[in-house]
Write a protein that holds these residues in place. Sequence first.
Motif, PDB file in Angstrom:
ATOM      1  N   THR A 171       0.837  -1.200   0.000  1.00 45.33           N
ATOM      2  CA  THR A 171       0.000   0.000   0.000  1.00 45.33           C
ATOM      3  C   THR A 171       0.871   1.249   0.000  1.00 45.33           C
ATOM      4  O   THR A 171       1.541   1.531   0.978  1.00 45.33           O
ATOM      5  N   TRP A 229       8.662   5.486  -0.715  1.00 44.57           N
ATOM      6  CA  TRP A 229       8.676   4.470   0.336  1.00 44.57           C
ATOM      7  C   TRP A 229       7.542   3.506   0.082  1.00 44.57           C
ATOM      8  O   TRP A 229       6.389   3.944   0.030  1.00 44.57           O
ATOM      9  N   ILE A 254      -1.412  18.009  13.323  1.00 46.23           N
ATOM     10  CA  ILE A 254      -1.774  19.149  12.464  1.00 46.23           C
ATOM     11  C   ILE A 254      -3.234  19.020  12.024  1.00 46.23           C
ATOM     12  O   ILE A 254      -4.007  19.981  12.031  1.00 46.23           O
ATOM     13  N   LEU A 277       0.055   4.392  -0.021  1.00 48.11           N
ATOM     14  CA  LEU A 277      -0.919   5.487   0.088  1.00 48.11           C
ATOM     15  C   LEU A 277      -0.537   6.595   1.064  1.00 48.11           C
ATOM     16  O   LEU A 277      -1.327   7.478   1.318  1.00 48.11           O
ATOM     17  N   SER A 278       0.704   6.578   1.575  1.00 46.01           N
ATOM     18  CA  SER A 278       1.131   7.725   2.409  1.00 46.01           C
ATOM     19  C   SER A 278       0.959   9.003   1.624  1.00 46.01           C
ATOM     20  O   SER A 278       0.455  10.003   2.132  1.00 46.01           O
ATOM     21  N   THR A 321       6.442  -0.655   1.284  1.00 44.42           N
ATOM     22  CA  THR A 321       6.830  -1.901   1.957  1.00 44.42           C
ATOM     23  C   THR A 321       6.076  -3.076   1.341  1.00 44.42           C
ATOM     24  O   THR A 321       4.992  -2.891   0.793  1.00 44.42           O
ATOM     25  N   LYS A 341      -1.289  12.210   2.670  1.00 45.36           N
ATOM     26  CA  LYS A 341      -0.726  13.560   2.809  1.00 45.36           C
ATOM     27  C   LYS A 341      -1.405  14.518   1.822  1.00 45.36           C
ATOM     28  O   LYS A 341      -1.657  15.671   2.144  1.00 45.36           O
ATOM     29  N   ILE A 364      -0.745  18.377   2.323  1.00 49.45           N
ATOM     30  CA  ILE A 364       0.684  18.505   2.641  1.00 49.45           C
ATOM     31  C   ILE A 364       1.543  18.284   1.394  1.00 49.45           C
ATOM     32  O   ILE A 364       2.628  18.831   1.268  1.00 49.45           O
ATOM     33  N   THR A 374       2.804   6.629   8.329  1.00 49.50           N
ATOM     34  CA  THR A 374       1.679   7.484   7.916  1.00 49.50           C
ATOM     35  C   THR A 374       0.337   6.934   8.370  1.00 49.50           C
ATOM     36  O   THR A 374       0.100   5.743   8.187  1.00 49.50           O
ATOM     37  N   SER A 413       1.610  10.067  10.283  1.00 46.45           N
ATOM     38  CA  SER A 413       2.565  10.260  11.374  1.00 46.45           C
ATOM     39  C   SER A 413       1.917  11.098  12.476  1.00 46.45           C
ATOM     40  O   SER A 413       0.907  11.778  12.239  1.00 46.45           O
ATOM     41  N   GLN A 458       1.555  14.592  11.376  1.00 48.43           N
ATOM     42  CA  GLN A 458       0.416  14.801  10.460  1.00 48.43           C
ATOM     43  C   GLN A 458      -0.902  14.809  11.238  1.00 48.43           C
ATOM     44  O   GLN A 458      -1.784  15.630  10.983  1.00 48.43           O
TER      45      GLN A 458
HETATM   46  C1  LIG Z   1      10.395   1.629   7.117  1.00 47.93           C
HETATM   47  C2  LIG Z   1       9.386   2.469   6.404  1.00 47.93           C
HETATM   48  C3  LIG Z   1       8.441   1.866   5.611  1.00 47.93           C
HETATM   49  C4  LIG Z   1       7.482   2.632   4.929  1.00 47.93           C
HETATM   50  N1  LIG Z   1       6.562   1.995   4.160  1.00 47.93           N
HETATM   51  C5  LIG Z   1       5.611   2.712   3.527  1.00 47.93           C
HETATM   52  C6  LIG Z   1       4.590   2.062   2.745  1.00 47.93           C
HETATM   53  O1  LIG Z   1       4.511   0.836   2.645  1.00 47.93           O
HETATM   54  N2  LIG Z   1       3.708   2.834   2.103  1.00 47.93           N
HETATM   55  C7  LIG Z   1       3.735   4.179   2.170  1.00 47.93           C
HETATM   56  O2  LIG Z   1       2.897   4.806   1.532  1.00 47.93           O
HETATM   57  N3  LIG Z   1       4.656   4.837   2.935  1.00 47.93           N
HETATM   58  C8  LIG Z   1       5.582   4.126   3.614  1.00 47.93           C
HETATM   59  N4  LIG Z   1       6.514   4.768   4.388  1.00 47.93           N
HETATM   60  C9  LIG Z   1       6.445   6.224   4.513  1.00 47.93           C
HETATM   61  C10 LIG Z   1       5.868   6.585   5.885  1.00 47.93           C
HETATM   62  O3  LIG Z   1       4.665   5.939   6.129  1.00 47.93           O
HETATM   63  C11 LIG Z   1       5.690   8.074   6.053  1.00 47.93           C
HETATM   64  O4  LIG Z   1       5.163   8.696   4.930  1.00 47.93           O
HETATM   65  C12 LIG Z   1       6.922   8.813   6.301  1.00 47.93           C
HETATM   66  O5  LIG Z   1       7.814   8.089   7.053  1.00 47.93           O
HETATM   67  C13 LIG Z   1       6.502  10.065   7.058  1.00 47.93           C
HETATM   68  O6  LIG Z   1       6.509  11.130   6.192  1.00 47.93           O
HETATM   69  P1  LIG Z   1       7.549  12.310   6.394  1.00 47.93           P
HETATM   70  O7  LIG Z   1       8.925  11.787   6.287  1.00 47.93           O
HETATM   71  O8  LIG Z   1       7.163  13.406   5.460  1.00 47.93           O
HETATM   72  O9  LIG Z   1       7.311  12.750   7.898  1.00 47.93           O
HETATM   73  P2  LIG Z   1       6.111  13.628   8.532  1.00 47.93           P
HETATM   74  O10 LIG Z   1       5.958  13.216   9.958  1.00 47.93           O
HETATM   75  O11 LIG Z   1       4.891  13.628   7.716  1.00 47.93           O
HETATM   76  O12 LIG Z   1       6.656  15.079   8.449  1.00 47.93           O
HETATM   77  C14 LIG Z   1       7.983  15.459   8.784  1.00 47.93           C
HETATM   78  C15 LIG Z   1       8.000  16.944   9.023  1.00 47.93           C
HETATM   79  O13 LIG Z   1       7.282  17.601   7.972  1.00 47.93           O
HETATM   80  C16 LIG Z   1       6.499  18.680   8.497  1.00 47.93           C
HETATM   81  N5  LIG Z   1       5.036  18.495   8.264  1.00 47.93           N
HETATM   82  C17 LIG Z   1       4.340  17.342   8.241  1.00 47.93           C
HETATM   83  N6  LIG Z   1       3.044  17.576   8.011  1.00 47.93           N
HETATM   84  C18 LIG Z   1       2.918  18.909   7.852  1.00 47.93           C
HETATM   85  C19 LIG Z   1       1.823  19.774   7.579  1.00 47.93           C
HETATM   86  N7  LIG Z   1       0.555  19.332   7.440  1.00 47.93           N
HETATM   87  N8  LIG Z   1       2.053  21.097   7.494  1.00 47.93           N
HETATM   88  C20 LIG Z   1       3.296  21.589   7.664  1.00 47.93           C
HETATM   89  N9  LIG Z   1       4.371  20.822   7.936  1.00 47.93           N
HETATM   90  C21 LIG Z   1       4.195  19.510   8.016  1.00 47.93           C
HETATM   91  C22 LIG Z   1       6.782  18.711   9.953  1.00 47.93           C
HETATM   92  O14 LIG Z   1       7.804  19.667  10.196  1.00 47.93           O
HETATM   93  C23 LIG Z   1       7.272  17.328  10.278  1.00 47.93           C
HETATM   94  O15 LIG Z   1       8.039  17.285  11.424  1.00 47.93           O
HETATM   95  C24 LIG Z   1       7.486   4.044   5.069  1.00 47.93           C
HETATM   96  C25 LIG Z   1       8.439   4.645   5.902  1.00 47.93           C
HETATM   97  C26 LIG Z   1       9.375   3.894   6.567  1.00 47.93           C
HETATM   98  C27 LIG Z   1      10.356   4.567   7.462  1.00 47.93           C
END
Ligand SMILES: Cc1cc2nc3c(=O)[nH]c(=O)nc-3n(C[C@H](O)[C@H](O)[C@H](O)COP(=O)(O)OP(=O)(O)OC[C@H]3O[C@@H](n4cnc5c(N)ncnc54)[C@H](O)[C@@H]3O)c2cc1C
Length: 375
Positions: free
Chosen positions: A123, A157, A360, A125-126, A159, A130, A135, A352, A354, A357
């Motif tokens: 999936t 990303w 917010i 769909l992160s 999995t 978002k 976002i 996700t 997170s 997210q």
């Molecule tokens: C091991 C691993 C496996 C994964 N597997 C999958 C998967 O199978 N499928 C998938 O879709 N994704 C997957 N992901 C992605 C994961 O689910 C998240 O999308 C990702 O880790 C979090 O997004 P981010 O890094 O932008 O962090 P976030 O927590 O979203 O954001 C980081 C920073 O961005 C800023 N921010 C966030 N939201 C806002 C907002 N609304 N307005 C303003 N600023 C904001 C903040 O400053 C925050 O601290 C995986 C990630 C990891 C680490």
Amino acid sequence: MPDTAATDTTSVARKPLPADLQAWLEAHTQQLDTAQELAGAVLPQLAAAGLFRIGVPEALGGSGGDVRDAIDAIAAVAEQSLTSAFVFWGHRTFIEYVLQSSNDALKARWLQPLLAGEHAGATGLSNAMKFLSGIESLQITAAQAGDGWQLDGGLAWITNLRKEGFVAAAAVNMPNGAPPAVMAFAGDAPGVTRSPDLDLMALRGSNTAAVWLNAVPAGAADVIALDARKFLPAVRPAFLGMQCGMSIGLARASLRSALALCAKTRNTLTDRVLELQTALDDAVARLLEGVHDGRFQSAAAPMFRLRITLAEIVQAAVMLELQASGGRAYLRDHGLDFARRWRESAFIPIVTPSLTQLQIELQKQSAAGPASATE
Ligand SMILES: Cc1cc2nc3c(=O)[nH]c(=O)nc-3n(C[C@H](O)[C@H](O)[C@H](O)COP(=O)(O)OP(=O)(O)OC[C@H]3O[C@@H](n4cnc5c(N)ncnc54)[C@H](O)[C@@H]3O)c2cc1C
């Protein structure tokens, strides 16, 4: 949406994992976290134990029950290995998309191989989640190509991209002013490229990679939903509820270990461990109730808060386990389970949606007032 297969509205009995799977997870939990070698084995192990059929109607090839049973099973796996629980979640969530899709061709093609674990469901769909929160823009775009489309873009990303074969779900920008859709694409479709496994600090056996799409053909049979804005909120209780299974299992494992350590040494922590256990039981009961009675369909905020609460409980539980252990937690010859859980727990706040997210999103909703649709 209440699951029609279940009539009980109170609770779900916790079921132990089949003994073979339990033994396999116990034997390999460390390796699953720190190495990539067993990535191909996780899905067949979970499938052999029948876990993907849980919460799926018998008439469709499942073993019955409802999404609460799936949450319980994901939690039971997470008690042993968060890597395996995350693979389970990704795969089972994809199955949920297929179940909730109105596309019979999609169901006919994918449901049975997914239930049997012959093909991996992923999936992605992160990005969509978002996007719905404003976002991020959608990373995949569809252009009209004959009766169907061609897809271009990528996901950073994802999995359960099993090297032996996968199908993934992603939200897609549609042409001609149509709303964004949710589409499936197979790993062996022309134009799909999977990166090598990402160099993760934990969960390394999870088949997590990036994927790029270059003129990938898609047709009506690949459509999960033509309107992502309607479909995603409808599947969100199952998506998020099953994801919470990971927090529940990890917290249970840490609290159990902390309690055992307290019994031997730091008795002063026992009350805090028991209090946290009660808070966990209470959060689990509220989660199962809300997922089952359908209230999270129209009110997302209480579910977001529960996801945050469970993540906080995980952090507190791992910290109590550390404190109950004391300096021995640093000694490798005293076991590696704590260090693994510590690394695993770092995943909980960032998966996700997170915690950032969600916080917010909750602020936005409270600013919009009580009339907000998800409140
Ligand atoms: C091991 C691993 C496996 C994964 N597997 C999958 C998967 O199978 N499928 C998938 O879709 N994704 C997957 N992901 C992605 C994961 O689910 C998240 O999308 C990702 O880790 C979090 O997004 P981010 O890094 O932008 O962090 P976030 O927590 O979203 O954001 C980081 C920073 O961005 C800023 N921010 C966030 N939201 C806002 C907002 N609304 N307005 C303003 N600023 C904001 C903040 O400053 C925050 O601290 C995986 C990630 C990891 C680490």
